[in-house]
Design a protein around this motif. Structure first.
Motif, short mmCIF file in Angstrom:
data_model
loop_
_atom_site.label_atom_id
_atom_site.label_comp_id
_atom_site.label_asym_id
_atom_site.label_seq_id
_atom_site.Cartn_x
_atom_site.Cartn_y
_atom_site.Cartn_z
N SER A 1 -10.29 -29.02 -48.59
CA SER A 1 -10.46 -28.75 -47.17
C SER A 1 -10.38 -30.03 -46.33
CB SER A 1 -11.80 -28.05 -46.92
OG SER A 1 -11.86 -26.83 -47.63
N VAL A 2 -10.89 -31.14 -46.87
CA VAL A 2 -10.78 -32.42 -46.16
C VAL A 2 -9.31 -32.82 -46.02
CG1 VAL A 2 -11.25 -34.90 -46.34
CG2 VAL A 2 -13.09 -33.25 -46.75
N GLY B 1 -8.90 -31.86 -37.77
CA GLY B 1 -9.78 -32.61 -36.87
C GLY B 1 -11.00 -33.11 -37.59
N SER B 2 -12.06 -33.38 -36.83
CA SER B 2 -13.27 -33.92 -37.44
C SER B 2 -14.15 -32.83 -38.05
CB SER B 2 -14.08 -34.70 -36.40
OG SER B 2 -14.47 -33.83 -35.34
N GLY C 1 -9.04 -41.46 -45.88
CA GLY C 1 -8.89 -42.15 -44.59
C GLY C 1 -8.96 -41.22 -43.40
N LYS C 2 -9.52 -40.02 -43.58
CA LYS C 2 -9.62 -39.06 -42.49
C LYS C 2 -11.00 -39.16 -41.82
CE LYS C 2 -6.19 -35.60 -43.48
NZ LYS C 2 -5.88 -34.18 -43.25
N GLN C 3 -11.06 -38.74 -40.57
CA GLN C 3 -12.29 -38.81 -39.79
C GLN C 3 -13.02 -37.46 -39.79
OE1 GLN C 3 -13.29 -41.79 -38.53
NE2 GLN C 3 -11.45 -42.55 -39.59
N GLN D 1 -18.18 -36.84 -46.87
CA GLN D 1 -18.23 -38.29 -46.66
C GLN D 1 -17.38 -39.02 -47.71
OE1 GLN D 1 -22.05 -40.25 -47.38
NE2 GLN D 1 -21.76 -41.46 -45.51
N ARG D 2 -17.46 -38.59 -48.96
CA ARG D 2 -16.70 -39.25 -50.03
C ARG D 2 -15.19 -39.07 -49.83
NH1 ARG D 2 -17.16 -37.23 -56.14
NH2 ARG D 2 -19.23 -38.17 -56.03
N TYR D 3 -14.75 -37.83 -49.64
CA TYR D 3 -13.31 -37.58 -49.59
C TYR D 3 -12.70 -37.96 -48.25
CZ TYR D 3 -13.93 -35.55 -54.13
OH TYR D 3 -14.22 -35.39 -55.46
N ALA D 4 -13.51 -38.00 -47.20
CA ALA D 4 -13.00 -38.54 -45.94
C ALA D 4 -12.73 -40.03 -46.08
CB ALA D 4 -14.01 -38.29 -44.82
#
Length: 521
Positions: free
Chosen positions: A437-438, A443-444, A404-406, A397-400
């Motif tokens: 990895s994020v 993808g999601s 700006g990634k989903q 959640q933090r690094y997404a």
């Protein structure tokens, strides 16, 4: 123009733009030596709170400066008789005294012996004024009698006025300089305080990052709630990357000091030569490179919390000074002459086995026991693997959000790999792996993580020797006691954790030879 008139004019021209004491003294010495043949220039300023005269500056010839008692002239304060002071300040052109007269009118005992030995024969005392206020005495010293003749008194009065004006300007300039230095010091202090406050704002809710519902973490939460509202020293033990700083911040945020600063010092990140200055501060000129006064982290953390990370890295000398600061609640800056009272809550952390360090002579036992008031051991990630899914979700959640990634989750296969890994780098290693990895995710769902192969479950490893049932039972009880920080009974005790009666646990401990001092080895 007479010689004295010329000297007065020269003095006026020379002194007009002088703002430094040393320059002023050298000019006076050069101009007046040729005029009178005197051998010393001495200035003392009046200090009202002690009703005495304090040395301000001295320039003298070698017979004076080479005498072994020369330093006596720079003593903290002089006390003159009221008769002599009255004479000086009631005579604008100054007064001339033979050595014998000056001795009879002065109460500066140690200095008169010195002056007799170097051959002082005559003094000229000139009053120094700032406006209408008498602020000091300008003294000329001669090795010959009859140096300061009465016919020259009128022009001496003019010289005295030049001295008063210049010295008043110098003192005013010094006051401005002191105020500027003080303002600059306050500015730096405010900037440093602001830095820690910003860090505190950013990490205000970060104690919520103490994520996990495992028994080990539940015990940590319980210990934090018990110690936070006290001022007791806390020692946080645990491997690298287990989150010791987060625990320290959680203690601070839950304490009555939460509105004040928590200042962190990493004892392993600074050279030995700088760590003392970092902790206690230093005075200007106390060592090479100390061009200004600086407050240390103890003062900066006053009324707040001082977090000393990697406390096991402190040198033996610093251990002594830290112990004194903790016990006496006062510090002394390097080069300082006074102690400074501090009200600081100490929280320390280390990944070392401090008990072993004490046993092997690398850590002071008295400091160890002073820090060991309330120890708490953070469990490594391999002992709380049930918390991994929640930690992974938090880091995703933090690094997404940061990238700006989903990205929302990891695949079942990846989670199994994470659960099978031993995590030698603990939570820090997990966080960095999730961050990478994020960034690489397409993808999601994260479908692959680059976990080091050597530590994956199932990879062939060197087998450990098989333990007996008694050895396993003994090790399990020691593990439980360490988890509970040595607490045997009551809420949060080892008996509760092991789900056995207290008397049963005590009996087993006696049978297996488990003693309290072995718990934190």
């Amino acid at each position: 123009m007479s010689t004295l008139e010329a000297v007065t004019q020269f003095l006026h021209d020379d002194l007009r733009f002088v703002r430094e004491k040393e320059v002023f003294l050298q000019i006076m010495r050069r101009r007046l030596a040729g005029l009178f043949g005197e051998h010393g220039v001495f200035i003392s300023l009046y200090q009202a709170d002690t009703d005495s005269f304090v040395p301000y500056g001295l320039v003298a010839d070698s017979p004076i400066t080479e005498h072994p008692d020369y330093e006596h002239l720079l003593r903290p304060a002089y006390s003159f008789s009221e008769e002599l002071i009255k004479k000086i300040f009631s005579t604008p052109e100054g007064i001339v005294c033979s050595f014998e007269e000056a001795v009879s009118l002065s109460s500066v005992r140690g200095v008169t012996d010195f002056q007799r030995e170097v051959g002082v024969r005559e003094f000229l005392f000139l009053p120094i004024y700032k406006g209408a206020d008498a602020i000091g005495i300008f003294t000329l010293v001669s090795m010959a009698a009859g140096t300061f003749v009465a016919e020259e008194r009128v022009l001496l009065e003019g010289i005295a006025r030049e001295i008063s004006v210049t010295l008043s300007n110098i003192l005013a300039w010094e006051t401005i300089e002191r105020k500027n230095q003080l303002l600059e010091r306050y500015k730096r202090q405010l900037e440093e305080e602001n830095y820690y406050l910003q860090e505190q704002i950013k990490t205000h809710d970060r104690y919520q990052e103490l994520i996990g519902t495992s028994p080990g973490m539940q015990q940590i939460y319980q210990l934090i709630s018990e110690v936070a509202f006290t001022s007791s020293t806390v020692l946080i033990l645990g491997e690298t990357g287990t989150g010791k700083e987060l625990v320290a911040r959680a203690i601070h945020q839950a304490s009555p000091r939460k509105d004040k600063r928590m200042v962190k010092v990493n004892c392993s990140a600074l050279p030995v030569s700088l760590i003392e200055s970092e902790l206690f501060g230093h005075e200007r000129g106390s060592f090479t490179g100390a061009t200004e006064q600086r407050i240390g982290k103890f003062e900066l953390a006053n009324n707040g919390t001082l977090f000393l990370d990697e406390i096991g890295e402190l040198s033996a000398d610093l251990q002594v000074k830290l112990l004194r600061a903790i016990q006496e609640k006062e510090i002394e800056r390097i080069g300082g002459k006074t102690t400074i009272k501090v009200n600081v809550r100490i929280v320390t952390a280390t990944n070392r086995d401090l008990y072993r360090e004490v046993q092997e002579g690398r850590f002071r036992s008295d400091l160890y026991y002073r820090l060991h008031v309330f120890p708490m051991t953070i469990p490594p990630l391999r002992e709380r693997k049930e918390d991994i899914p929640a930690l992974v979700g938090h880091f995703i959640q933090r690094y997404a959000r940061n990238t700006g990634k989903q990205v929302t989750s990891v695949s079942k296969k990846v989670m199994e790999e994470l659960m099978g890994y031993d995590w030698p780098g603990n939570i820090r290693e997990l966080e960095h792996l999730v961050e990478r990895s994020v960034i690489l995710a397409k993808g999601s769902v994260i479908k692959d993580m680059h976990i080091p192969l050597g530590e994956r479950k199932g990879v062939e490893k060197v087998e450990k020797p098989v333990r007996t049932l008694v050895e396993n039972e003994r090790e399990h009880i020691l593990w439980a006691l360490r988890k509970c920080n040595g607490k045997v009974f009551g809420h949060g005790g080892a008996a509760e954790l092991l789900d056995v009666h207290v008397s049963t646990l005590n009996s087993k401990m006696r049978k297996l030879g488990i003693k309290k001092e072995q718990v934190f080895k």
